[in-house]
Design an enzyme around this catalytic site. Structure first.
Site, PDB file in Angstrom:
ATOM      1  CB  SER A 150      98.606  62.227 106.282  1.00 31.24           C
ATOM      2  OG  SER A 150      98.365  61.266 105.262  1.00 31.24           O
ATOM      3  CB  THR A 161     104.576  67.498 101.262  1.00 29.18           C
ATOM      4  OG1 THR A 161     103.325  68.195 101.384  1.00 29.18           O
ATOM      5  CG2 THR A 161     105.398  68.183 100.176  1.00 29.18           C
ATOM      6  CB  CYS A 162     100.115  64.828 103.066  1.00 27.86           C
ATOM      7  SG  CYS A 162      99.690  66.580 103.221  1.00 27.86           S
ATOM      8  CG  PHE A 163     100.084  60.870 101.130  1.00 26.28           C
ATOM      9  CD1 PHE A 163      99.473  61.868 100.390  1.00 26.28           C
ATOM     10  CD2 PHE A 163      99.370  60.264 102.142  1.00 26.28           C
ATOM     11  CE1 PHE A 163      98.166  62.245 100.644  1.00 26.28           C
ATOM     12  CE2 PHE A 163      98.062  60.631 102.403  1.00 26.28           C
ATOM     13  CZ  PHE A 163      97.457  61.630 101.659  1.00 26.28           C
TER      14      PHE A 163
END
EC number: 2.3.2.26
Length: 864
Positions: free
Chosen positions: A809, A831-833
């Site tokens: 992100s 999942t964003c990182f």
């Protein structure tokens, strides 16, 4: 006592069954402005537990069916008409309901229903006062003698009270899911009518069917569990006619004699004598009942079944357990079932049909996984060949670095650049950075690219073009590194991302979809936004999940939705060949009347994936990528689609067709859904013979036709949606293979690359949990590695640069493993990182078990 006989005979006449033909003619429905395409209505007619449906009419508020439906009715029956709107990907929507009392209709038509046309007013399901439209029906084939009306009005009024609200409400407690009465309700109502003092006296044979009744009756639905099933249920036989109604009485004298009509399978009117039970129906011999089951007949002559083990009743005839299953009882007296083949248990009673459906689902799932695995392998060689040039250290397509610059590599293998003039370092290549951060063009100017990727400039003020850059005064033809730049794939991607940033809009849009109706929800929302809004940052929401979309949720949405919209089961796309699992447009997609709207939606979706830098699950055929790039397709492209057809054209090209005596014309045949049609390659082509002189033209035309047959309208609709989001000219400096990698990412998982570019928090490379993790990754197969990658990053696809270029992100974000939780916790993902929370497990077996459970069973977002 003298009056009881005539009363019962009268009720027998009123309950006698006959056929009624209902012709559903047409309807006029209220328009719904929220529905763009209009409903796809059909009519469901229910009466006395029977349900008949018409065909659907697509996308119209004025449907016309003219479809006859035949039902079994009595003079006291009530018809219920429900108009539904068929939905492709979710449950059907109820548009309106209407009820019709046959008894009142008979009275108003001289006791005859012969081609009686009626217009019924449709009302809302939730708001009965709201008018939803009109429904026209025709009733035919029912006749009752007049004496039934004069002598039986009281009985009719009493007997019809059972279903007064059957059509107005869908959750009536006295009506089952398809309208049949429960056994106890039927028994109670029958006792009231048979023993009540107000039953009128009727003569025999008052009701005469004008047509022979149907030979059989559909089985009733499952009733509520009765209060008691031990032995014969108790009934109250007091003179006032009351009844407990727990179950139909079984201790009555049932007349089992069959008449001549019964032997032929016809439905016989019930004859009640002295309060005894009804005569049971003559049933066809079937397999014996399972142990503990008993067959009984209620006072309406309906067969039901008693389970003395579970103490319940049902209308459905029980089936024996499938082979390999066993019924058991736990310590709390609850019944469960054991499958000895799979060593699993379930609370639900299995049937042969449910077991067969499950086995079929498993077979289809394994076939799909095998097909996807073959498809994934197809990209491995292509990627190696694609990056062979970039791995050659002796050749740098960007040319030399500027004076004072140096290229270096850090300890993690990532390349960075040093500017010795200013003593600073940066990740960006100065050769491409200068080109990406150029000054804006003057007002009225536009930069475009030729087919070879050479930039030129358009002056809209004077309507002229030039290769000279108005900002620098230099010619693009003299800029050697610029031409080399557009030929390097990684630099092309950077340049493409730059132009996407120029087209991007500020702020974000929210897309709310559910996993159960992902296709339909996404279609409605994407088509409701303007193209400019779809260029904003995407904020995807799955209701009921706690995930915040910093990029990971959107990645999974693209992955899941692409798997749905490109599924060949929807008949929009098909596999390119028997052994080629790439997709192409299906010429038979026209069987879906809305297929062009869906192709426009898919065009938008694919362009959004390219614009926002997301990957899709399934790829297209190379000729289709060429069409996206506006590049011509030819004979060579046919080899990957239809090798046999390609080889036949090569044979025609290399041999003398006149010597072989082949009579070919500029006309070809195509078969779609079993229908063969002829197509002329040129005007009057069916009369133009192919010769040695014109066979090159024939081969070219037939190859172009084979690659585009029957998909012209679909392709045009696809590109209409595609160009609304991303104009095709922004992709013209890619080739087909590069576009394929740009859209689908790399498919090969390099374990060494994965391990080399992973980082750790509160762990070290020598921690036993980390060593166990990489041991686990090496032991599992390629499919589970992709699932593990999807669990952590949201997608099983990798960017062009592999694990070194994973994006999070906040920009580049490497695969991270962090020590979080206790040993009894399951692994969690962010999942964003691109981060995996790995608890400190005590053994390798425990780590393997927890990870396998997480990647196999977890679905959705529950991260912080």
């Amino acid at each position: 006592m003298s009056d009881s006989g005539p009363q019962l005979d009268s009720m027998g006449s009123l309950t006698m069954k006959s056929q009624l033909q209902i012709t559903v003619i047409s309807a006029k429905l209220k328009e719904n402005k929220k529905n763009w395409f209009g409903p796809s209505p059909y009519v469901e007619v229910t009466v006395d537990g029977q349900s008949k449906k018409t065909e659907k009419c697509n996308n119209t508020n004025s449907p016309k069916w003219k479809q006859p439906l035949t039902v079994i009715v009595t003079p006291t029956s009530k018809l219920c008409f429900r108009v539904w709107s068929h939905q492709t990907l979710k449950s059907d929507v109820l548009l309106g309901t209407a009820g019709l009392d046959i008894y009142e209709t008979l009275k108003s038509n001289n006791m005859k229903l012969e081609e009686v046309v009626m217009t019924l007013q449709l009302v809302g399901d939730k708001e009965p006062t709201e008018t939803m439209g009109d429904l026209s029906v025709c009733l035919d084939g029912l006749q009752v003698e007049a004496e039934v009306v004069t002598n039986g009005e009281t009985s009719c009024s009493e007997s019809t009270t059972q279903n007064d609200d059957g059509c107005r409400t869908r959750d009536d407690t006295r009506v089952s899911t398809n309208g049949s009465e429960d056994p106890e309700v039927a028994a109670s109502g029958e006792n009231k009518r048979a023993n009540g003092n107000n039953s009128p006296s009727l003569s025999n044979g008052g009701f005469k069917p004008s047509r022979p009744p149907r030979p059989s009756r559909p089985p009733p639905p499952t009733p509520r569990r009765p209060a008691s099933v031990n032995g014969s249920p108790s009934t109250n036989s007091d003179s006032d006619g009351s009844s407990t109604g727990s179950l139909p009485p079984t201790n009555t004298n049932v007349n089992t004699s069959t008449s001549e009509g019964a032997t032929s399978g016809l439905i016989i009117p019930l004859t009640i004598s002295g309060g005894s039970g009804p005569r049971p129906l003559n049933t066809v011999s079937q397999a014996p009942l399972p142990p503990g089951w008993e067959q009984r007949v209620d006072q309406h002559g309906r067969v039901y079944y008693v389970d003395h083990v579970e103490k319940r009743t049902t209308w459905d005839r029980p089936e024996p357990l499938p082979p390999g299953w066993e019924r058991r009882v736990d310590n709390m007296g609850r019944i469960y079932y054991v499958d000895h083949f799979t060593r699993t248990t379930t609370w639900q009673r299995p049937t042969l049909e449910s077991v067969r459906n499950y086995e079929q689902w498993q077979l289809q799932r394994s076939q799909l996984q095998g097909a996807m695995q073959q498809f994934n392998q197809r990209f491995i060689y292509g990627n190696q060949d694609l990056f062979a040039t970039s791995q050659n250290k002796e050749f740098d397509p960007l040319g030399p670095l500027p004076p004072g610059w140096e290229k270096r590599t850090d300890s993690n293998g990532r390349v960075y650049f040093v500017n010795h003039n200013t003593r600073i370092t940066q990740w960006e290549d100065p050769r491409s950075q200068g080109q990406l951060n150029e000054k804006p063009l003057p007002e009225g100017w536009e930069m475009r690219f030729t087919v070879d990727g050479i930039p030129y400039f358009v002056d809209h003020n004077r309507r002229a073009t030039t290769y000279i850059d108005p900002r620098t005064g230099k010619s693009a033809l003299d800029n050697g590194p610029q031409i080399a730049y557009v030929r390097d794939f990684k630099a092309k991607v950077q340049y493409f991302r730059f132009w996407c940033q120029q087209l991007a809009m500020p702020q974000h849009i929210k897309i709310t979809v559910t996993r159960k109706t992902l296709f339909e929800d996404s279609f409605q929302q994407i088509m409701s936004f303007s193209p400019q809004d779809l260029r904003r940052r995407l904020w995807v929401i799955f209701p009921g999940e706690e995930g915040l979309d910093y990029g990971g949720v959107a990645r999974e949405w693209f992955f899941l939705l692409s798997h749905e919209v490109l599924n060949p089961m929807y008949c929009l796309f098909e596999y390119a060949g028997k052994d080629n699992y790439c997709l192409q447009i299906n010429p038979a997609s026209y069987i879906n009347p809305d297929h062009l709207k869906y192709f426009r939606f898919i065009g938008r979706f694919i362009a959004m994936a390219l614009f926002h830098g997301k990957f899709i699950d399934t790829g297209f055929s190379l000729p289709f990528y060429k069409r996206i790039l506006n590049k011509p397709v030819g004979l060579k492209d046919l080899e990957s689609i239809d090798p046999e057809f390609y080889n036949s054209l090569i044979w025609v090209k290399e041999n003398n067709i006149e010597e072989c005596g082949l009579e070919m014309y500029f006309s070809v045949d195509k078969e779609i859904l079993g229908e063969i049609k002829s197509h002329d390659l040129k005007p009057n082509g069916g009369n133009i013979l192919v010769t040695e002189e014109n066979k090159e033209e024939y081969i070219r035309m037939v190859a172009e036709w084979r690659l585009s047959r029957g998909v012209e309208e679909q392709t045009q609709a696809f590109f209409e949606g595609f160009n609304e989001i991303l104009p095709q000219q922004y992709l013209q400096y890619f080739d087909a293979k590069e576009l394929e990698v740009l859209l689908c990412g790399m498919q090969e998982i390099d374990l060494n690359d994965w391990q080399r570019h992973a980082i750790y928090r509160h762990y070290t490379r020598t921690s036993k949990q980390i060593m166990w993790f990489w041991q686990f990754v090496k032991e599992i197969d390629n499919e589970k590695r992709m699932r593990l990658l999807q669990f952590v990053t949201g997608t099983c696809r990798l960017p062009v640069g592999g694990f070194a270029d994973l994006m999070g992100s906040n920009g580049p974000q490497k695969f991270c493993i962090e020590k979080v939780g206790k040993e009894n916790w399951l692994p969690r993902s962010h999942t964003c990182f691109n981060r995996l929370d790995l608890p400190p497990y005590k053994s390798y077996e425990q780590l393997k078990e927890k990870l396998l459970f997480a990647i196999e069973e977890t679905e959705g977002f529950g991260q912080e």
